[in-house]
Design a protein around this motif. Structure first.
Motif, short mmCIF file in Angstrom:
data_model
loop_
_atom_site.label_atom_id
_atom_site.label_comp_id
_atom_site.label_asym_id
_atom_site.label_seq_id
_atom_site.Cartn_x
_atom_site.Cartn_y
_atom_site.Cartn_z
N LEU A 1 1.29 -0.88 0.03
CA LEU A 1 -0.08 -0.27 -0.05
C LEU A 1 0.65 1.14 0.03
O LEU A 1 1.28 1.51 0.90
N VAL B 1 -3.78 0.16 -5.28
CA VAL B 1 -4.50 -1.03 -4.48
C VAL B 1 -4.16 -2.43 -5.98
O VAL B 1 -4.28 -1.65 -7.07
N ASP C 1 -9.20 0.75 1.00
CA ASP C 1 -8.43 -0.35 1.76
C ASP C 1 -9.30 -0.63 2.80
O ASP C 1 -9.33 0.55 3.66
N GLN D 1 -9.85 -2.71 5.54
CA GLN D 1 -9.16 -3.64 6.59
C GLN D 1 -10.32 -4.02 7.37
O GLN D 1 -10.30 -4.29 8.26
N GLY E 1 -7.20 -7.06 4.81
CA GLY E 1 -7.99 -6.65 4.75
C GLY E 1 -8.68 -6.82 3.54
O GLY E 1 -8.83 -7.29 2.46
N ASP E 2 -9.62 -5.64 2.83
CA ASP E 2 -10.60 -6.02 1.72
C ASP E 2 -9.93 -4.53 0.15
O ASP E 2 -10.34 -3.34 1.02
N ALA E 3 -9.28 -4.86 -0.12
CA ALA E 3 -8.79 -3.89 -1.29
C ALA E 3 -9.74 -3.43 -3.02
O ALA E 3 -10.28 -4.81 -3.00
#
Length: 188
Positions: free
Chosen positions: A22, A38, A50, A52, A60-62
């Motif tokens: 990141l 990302v 992202d 997290q 996390g969720d990118a």
């Protein structure tokens, strides 16, 4: 504090930055919200968020939004903070038209990204961090406000008038120079 909060930044990254590590503007408080570079899912790098929210170890969720990370890009994020729990959402716009007013959710590059800003422990958003790994990440004009207008101000009307007058004078001078060159008498 619950409600709508806006953030904007002009950002650019080197092509060599590591999307997995990141390059970001990070807002701390509970599960962090990252605004930055990302992975696009195909090995490329794009602007995105992202949140997290799913990986306690930091994965996390990118969520890829798009755009060329190597050019100056105007990123705008709207955070809507709920009353508690995991009900906070973030939306990302990439180079929105600031003259049209607040952008619609339908034009967001990322819409409805969930994250948890930890108000239950009175943390709130208590830190902002700029960071990168393996390359450079450039940030300019980081703005935080409660409305879109706070973070995406239009140039003052006087500035637009001055620019218009300058452009008109330049065109007039060019036309006069062309007319002079076109109508001057040949050398004798």
């Amino acid at each position: 504090q619950p409600g709508e909060h806006w953030v904007s930044v002009i950002a650019r990254a080197d092509a060599g930055v590591n999307a997995a590590a990141l390059s970001f503007v990070k807002f701390f408080g509970g599960e962090s919200l990252y605004i930055g570079v990302v992975d696009d899912g195909n090995g490329g790098k794009v602007w995105g968020l992202d949140t997290q929210t799913t990986d306690p170890n930091g994965g996390g969720d990118a969520i890829a939004g798009g755009g060329d990370i190597t050019t100056d890009t105007f990123l705008v994020v709207r955070m809507v903070l709920g009353a508690g729990g995991n009900d906070d959402v973030a939306d990302l716009w990439i180079n929105p038209d600031i003259t049209a007013g607040p952008p619609s959710l339908g034009t967001a590059a990322v819409a409805g990204a969930q994250f948890n800003e930890d108000r239950a422990n009175n943390r709130g958003i208590d830190e902002i961090r700029l960071a990168t790994e393996n390359g450079s990440f450039y940030v300019d004009e980081l703005r935080i406000g409660s409305t879109f207008a706070d973070v995406a101000p239009l140039p003052a009307p006087a500035t637009l008038t001055i620019l218009g007058a300058g452009a008109a004078a330049h065109l007039r001078r060019r036309r006069m120079a062309r007319a002079y060159l076109h109508h001057r008498e040949p050398n004798r």
